[in-house]
Design a protein around this motif. Structure first.
Motif, PDB file in Angstrom:
ATOM      1  N   GLU A   1       0.821  -1.216   0.000  1.00 53.68           N
ATOM      2  CA  GLU A   1       0.000   0.000   0.000  1.00 53.68           C
ATOM      3  C   GLU A   1       0.853   1.262   0.000  1.00 53.68           C
ATOM      4  O   GLU A   1       0.553   2.221  -0.711  1.00 53.68           O
ATOM      5  CB  GLU A   1      -0.931   0.015   1.209  1.00 53.68           C
ATOM      6  N   ALA A   2       1.929   1.271   0.781  1.00 54.23           N
ATOM      7  CA  ALA A   2       2.787   2.460   0.873  1.00 54.23           C
ATOM      8  C   ALA A   2       3.455   2.754  -0.463  1.00 54.23           C
ATOM      9  O   ALA A   2       3.573   3.916  -0.875  1.00 54.23           O
ATOM     10  CB  ALA A   2       3.833   2.282   1.971  1.00 54.23           C
ATOM     11  N   GLU A   3       3.886   1.712  -1.160  1.00 57.15           N
ATOM     12  CA  GLU A   3       4.523   1.916  -2.470  1.00 57.15           C
ATOM     13  C   GLU A   3       3.517   2.459  -3.487  1.00 57.15           C
ATOM     14  O   GLU A   3       3.826   3.369  -4.256  1.00 57.15           O
ATOM     15  CB  GLU A   3       5.128   0.608  -2.978  1.00 57.15           C
TER      16      GLU A   3
ATOM     17  N   ALA B   1       2.863   6.053  -2.802  1.00 58.92           N
ATOM     18  CA  ALA B   1       3.982   6.883  -3.247  1.00 58.92           C
ATOM     19  C   ALA B   1       3.933   7.106  -4.752  1.00 58.92           C
ATOM     20  O   ALA B   1       4.307   8.168  -5.245  1.00 58.92           O
ATOM     21  CB  ALA B   1       5.311   6.238  -2.852  1.00 58.92           C
TER      22      ALA B   1
END
Length: 136
Positions: free
Chosen positions: A120-122, A125
């Motif tokens: 999710e974080a990637e 970003a």
């Protein structure tokens, strides 16, 4: 790693509305039938329904590609059943074969979708507000 078993499937059932018919932004209304681009959207949605059941915590999916062969018309008020079936889950990609049929079982279209699974974080970003401010 995508953990969707080959053969697993998800269905989406929709009733064709006026908003799902062919209407281009610049050209306006063209045909009063279920649009190919709407079928593509429904293929993606059915594939996503399948993927969501198999995502691990902290994972997110995003569409990579969709293909559609539109084989026959359906009209406002008709029920369309879209099935997405896993044909391959390799690495972080899920490939589904998709079929749209009407209430009588007539095949309206077929195609495929590919979704990519990322942390999710990637994904945030890559496509979040910060990425938008940075530009392409």
């Amino acid at each position: 790693m995508v953990a969707v078993p080959v053969g697993a499937a998800a269905e989406l059932v929709v009733v064709v509305t006026q908003e799902m018919t062919v209407h281009f932004d610049e050209l306006g209304p063209v045909h009063p039938v279920y649009a190919t681009y709407t079928m593509a959207k429904h293929f993606e949605e059915a594939g996503r329904k399948l993927l969501l059941r198999h995502l691990a915590p902290g994972e997110a999916g995003i569409g990579r590609s969709v293909s559609v062969d539109h084989l026959g018309p359906s009209w406002v008020g008709d029920t369309v059943r879209v099935t997405a079936r896993c044909v391959e889950a390799r690495g972080n990609r899920l490939t589904c074969a998709c079929v749209a049929t009407d209430a009588a079982g007539r095949e309206l279209g077929r195609g495929s979708t590919v979704q990519v699974v990322l942390p999710e974080a990637e994904l945030a970003a890559r496509i979040g507000e910060g990425a938008r401010r940075r530009g392409p």
